[in-house]
Design a protein around this motif. Sequence first.
Motif, PDB file in Angstrom:
ATOM      1  N   GLU A  97       0.832  -1.203   0.000  1.00 41.31           N
ATOM      2  CA  GLU A  97       0.000   0.000   0.000  1.00 41.31           C
ATOM      3  C   GLU A  97       0.876   1.266   0.000  1.00 41.31           C
ATOM      4  OE1 GLU A  97      -3.355   2.013   2.867  1.00 41.31           O
ATOM      5  OE2 GLU A  97      -3.277  -0.186   2.757  1.00 41.31           O
ATOM      6  N   MET A  98       1.965   1.243   0.769  1.00 39.07           N
ATOM      7  CA  MET A  98       2.863   2.393   0.803  1.00 39.07           C
ATOM      8  C   MET A  98       3.549   2.580  -0.549  1.00 39.07           C
ATOM      9  SD  MET A  98       6.219   3.321   3.183  1.00 39.07           S
ATOM     10  CE  MET A  98       5.734   2.188   4.401  1.00 39.07           C
ATOM     11  N   LEU A  99       3.995   1.480  -1.141  1.00 33.36           N
ATOM     12  CA  LEU A  99       4.630   1.542  -2.451  1.00 33.36           C
ATOM     13  C   LEU A  99       3.653   2.076  -3.495  1.00 33.36           C
ATOM     14  CD1 LEU A  99       6.993   0.918  -4.377  1.00 33.36           C
ATOM     15  CD2 LEU A  99       6.064  -1.400  -4.582  1.00 33.36           C
ATOM     16  N   ALA A 100       2.441   1.554  -3.486  1.00 35.71           N
ATOM     17  CA  ALA A 100       1.424   2.005  -4.442  1.00 35.71           C
ATOM     18  C   ALA A 100       1.109   3.487  -4.241  1.00 35.71           C
ATOM     19  CB  ALA A 100       0.162   1.156  -4.309  1.00 35.71           C
ATOM     20  N   THR A 101       1.032   3.922  -2.999  1.00 43.11           N
ATOM     21  CA  THR A 101       0.772   5.332  -2.707  1.00 43.11           C
ATOM     22  C   THR A 101       1.873   6.207  -3.288  1.00 43.11           C
ATOM     23  OG1 THR A 101      -0.397   4.756  -0.668  1.00 43.11           O
ATOM     24  CG2 THR A 101       0.382   7.020  -0.868  1.00 43.11           C
ATOM     25  N   ASN A 102       3.126   5.814  -3.079  1.00 44.67           N
ATOM     26  CA  ASN A 102       4.249   6.600  -3.594  1.00 44.67           C
ATOM     27  C   ASN A 102       4.253   6.657  -5.118  1.00 44.67           C
ATOM     28  OD1 ASN A 102       5.156   7.153  -1.028  1.00 44.67           O
ATOM     29  ND2 ASN A 102       6.593   5.445  -0.995  1.00 44.67           N
ATOM     30  N   VAL A 103       4.038   5.511  -5.753  1.00 42.44           N
ATOM     31  CA  VAL A 103       4.041   5.467  -7.220  1.00 42.44           C
ATOM     32  C   VAL A 103       2.871   6.267  -7.786  1.00 42.44           C
ATOM     33  CG1 VAL A 103       3.767   3.938  -9.220  1.00 42.44           C
ATOM     34  CG2 VAL A 103       5.287   3.285  -7.345  1.00 42.44           C
ATOM     35  N   LEU A 104       1.697   6.077  -7.245  1.00 44.83           N
ATOM     36  CA  LEU A 104       0.519   6.791  -7.745  1.00 44.83           C
ATOM     37  C   LEU A 104       0.611   8.297  -7.499  1.00 44.83           C
ATOM     38  CD1 LEU A 104      -2.230   4.229  -6.659  1.00 44.83           C
ATOM     39  CD2 LEU A 104      -1.465   4.734  -9.003  1.00 44.83           C
ATOM     40  N   ALA A 105       1.146   8.685  -6.339  1.00 44.58           N
ATOM     41  CA  ALA A 105       1.295  10.112  -6.032  1.00 44.58           C
ATOM     42  C   ALA A 105       2.291  10.763  -6.983  1.00 44.58           C
ATOM     43  CB  ALA A 105       1.745  10.306  -4.589  1.00 44.58           C
ATOM     44  N   ARG A 106       3.377  10.059  -7.284  1.00 46.23           N
ATOM     45  CA  ARG A 106       4.376  10.592  -8.217  1.00 46.23           C
ATOM     46  C   ARG A 106       3.771  10.722  -9.614  1.00 46.23           C
ATOM     47  NH1 ARG A 106       9.838   7.683  -8.123  1.00 46.23           N
ATOM     48  NH2 ARG A 106       9.921   8.807  -6.164  1.00 46.23           N
ATOM     49  N   THR A 107       3.009   9.715 -10.025  1.00 46.92           N
ATOM     50  CA  THR A 107       2.366   9.755 -11.341  1.00 46.92           C
ATOM     51  C   THR A 107       1.376  10.905 -11.406  1.00 46.92           C
ATOM     52  OG1 THR A 107       2.591   7.355 -11.499  1.00 46.92           O
ATOM     53  CG2 THR A 107       1.033   8.394 -12.996  1.00 46.92           C
ATOM     54  N   GLU A 108       0.594  11.083 -10.342  1.00 46.14           N
ATOM     55  CA  GLU A 108      -0.380  12.169 -10.292  1.00 46.14           C
ATOM     56  C   GLU A 108       0.321  13.530 -10.321  1.00 46.14           C
ATOM     57  OE1 GLU A 108      -4.280  12.715  -7.694  1.00 46.14           O
ATOM     58  OE2 GLU A 108      -2.477  13.229  -6.551  1.00 46.14           O
ATOM     59  N   GLN A 109       1.450  13.636  -9.602  1.00 47.16           N
ATOM     60  CA  GLN A 109       2.190  14.888  -9.548  1.00 47.16           C
ATOM     61  C   GLN A 109       2.762  15.245 -10.925  1.00 47.16           C
ATOM     62  OE1 GLN A 109       5.639  14.749  -7.024  1.00 47.16           O
ATOM     63  NE2 GLN A 109       5.451  16.912  -6.508  1.00 47.16           N
ATOM     64  N   ARG A 110       3.291  14.256 -11.630  1.00 54.45           N
ATOM     65  CA  ARG A 110       3.866  14.507 -12.956  1.00 54.45           C
ATOM     66  C   ARG A 110       2.807  14.900 -13.974  1.00 54.45           C
ATOM     67  NH1 ARG A 110       8.133   9.566 -13.269  1.00 54.45           N
ATOM     68  NH2 ARG A 110       9.656  10.481 -11.879  1.00 54.45           N
ATOM     69  N   SER A 111       1.621  14.303 -13.845  1.00 53.17           N
ATOM     70  CA  SER A 111       0.570  14.607 -14.813  1.00 53.17           C
ATOM     71  C   SER A 111      -0.216  15.860 -14.430  1.00 53.17           C
ATOM     72  CB  SER A 111      -0.381  13.412 -14.962  1.00 53.17           C
ATOM     73  OG  SER A 111      -1.107  13.210 -13.752  1.00 53.17           O
ATOM     74  N   GLY A 112       0.135  16.448 -13.299  1.00 51.87           N
ATOM     75  CA  GLY A 112      -0.547  17.678 -12.882  1.00 51.87           C
ATOM     76  C   GLY A 112      -1.923  17.427 -12.311  1.00 51.87           C
ATOM     77  N   GLY A 113      -2.173  16.219 -11.817  1.00 48.48           N
ATOM     78  CA  GLY A 113      -3.443  15.904 -11.194  1.00 48.48           C
ATOM     79  C   GLY A 113      -4.539  15.555 -12.165  1.00 48.48           C
ATOM     80  N   LYS A 114      -4.220  15.427 -13.457  1.00 48.84           N
ATOM     81  CA  LYS A 114      -5.226  15.094 -14.465  1.00 48.84           C
ATOM     82  C   LYS A 114      -5.433  13.586 -14.515  1.00 48.84           C
ATOM     83  CE  LYS A 114      -3.497  18.823 -17.289  1.00 48.84           C
ATOM     84  NZ  LYS A 114      -2.705  19.126 -18.462  1.00 48.84           N
ATOM     85  N   LYS A 115      -6.651  13.183 -14.642  1.00 54.61           N
ATOM     86  CA  LYS A 115      -6.957  11.760 -14.752  1.00 54.61           C
ATOM     87  C   LYS A 115      -6.768  11.312 -16.182  1.00 54.61           C
ATOM     88  CE  LYS A 115      -9.894  10.955 -10.890  1.00 54.61           C
ATOM     89  NZ  LYS A 115     -10.771   9.995 -10.380  1.00 54.61           N
ATOM     90  N   GLY A 116      -6.321  10.052 -16.310  1.00 59.31           N
ATOM     91  CA  GLY A 116      -6.180   9.480 -17.627  1.00 59.31           C
ATOM     92  C   GLY A 116      -4.824   9.712 -18.249  1.00 59.31           C
TER      93      GLY A 116
END
Length: 169
Positions: A149-168
Amino acid sequence: MRGFEPTVGLLRERIRVAGETRGFAVAKLLTHWHEVVGEEFAKCTRPVKIGYGRDGFGATLTLLTTGAAAPMLMMSRDKIRDRVNACYGYSAISKVVLTQTAPIGFSEGQAQFGAATTVEKPAPSPQVVAQARETAEGVGDDRLRAAIEMLATNVLARTEQRSGGKKGD
């Protein structure tokens, strides 16, 4: 000597010669600067060189510092000189000169002053936390589930940060 020779034995002479080219007869002045002058001075100064006069008495210690710290250090030169002379065991230094520079020194990373600042990561969004929890949901072992769960949180947060919070993205 039998077996492995300690590294200090192999490098002692080279370190001494390199230090002496900049005037440092006592390597401890460079390697243990914070112990010699104390934390208050070590966090804003670095020894650069020691220059000897023609008469041979009383050397000049040149210190690298930031412009903001220079006025306070100018008033403390006698204290710094006394501490350095205590390291030498006699009055080797008669004068302390300050050289001002940018906070990072002459070039990137050579002379950093003070402790590095830590940047806190922003908290992950509730959507990221929920998605990470869902990812680790099927795992039976509690410790393993928490780690995933911690690993997934870190990966997903980084992905969200790079995409600027946009879905998809």
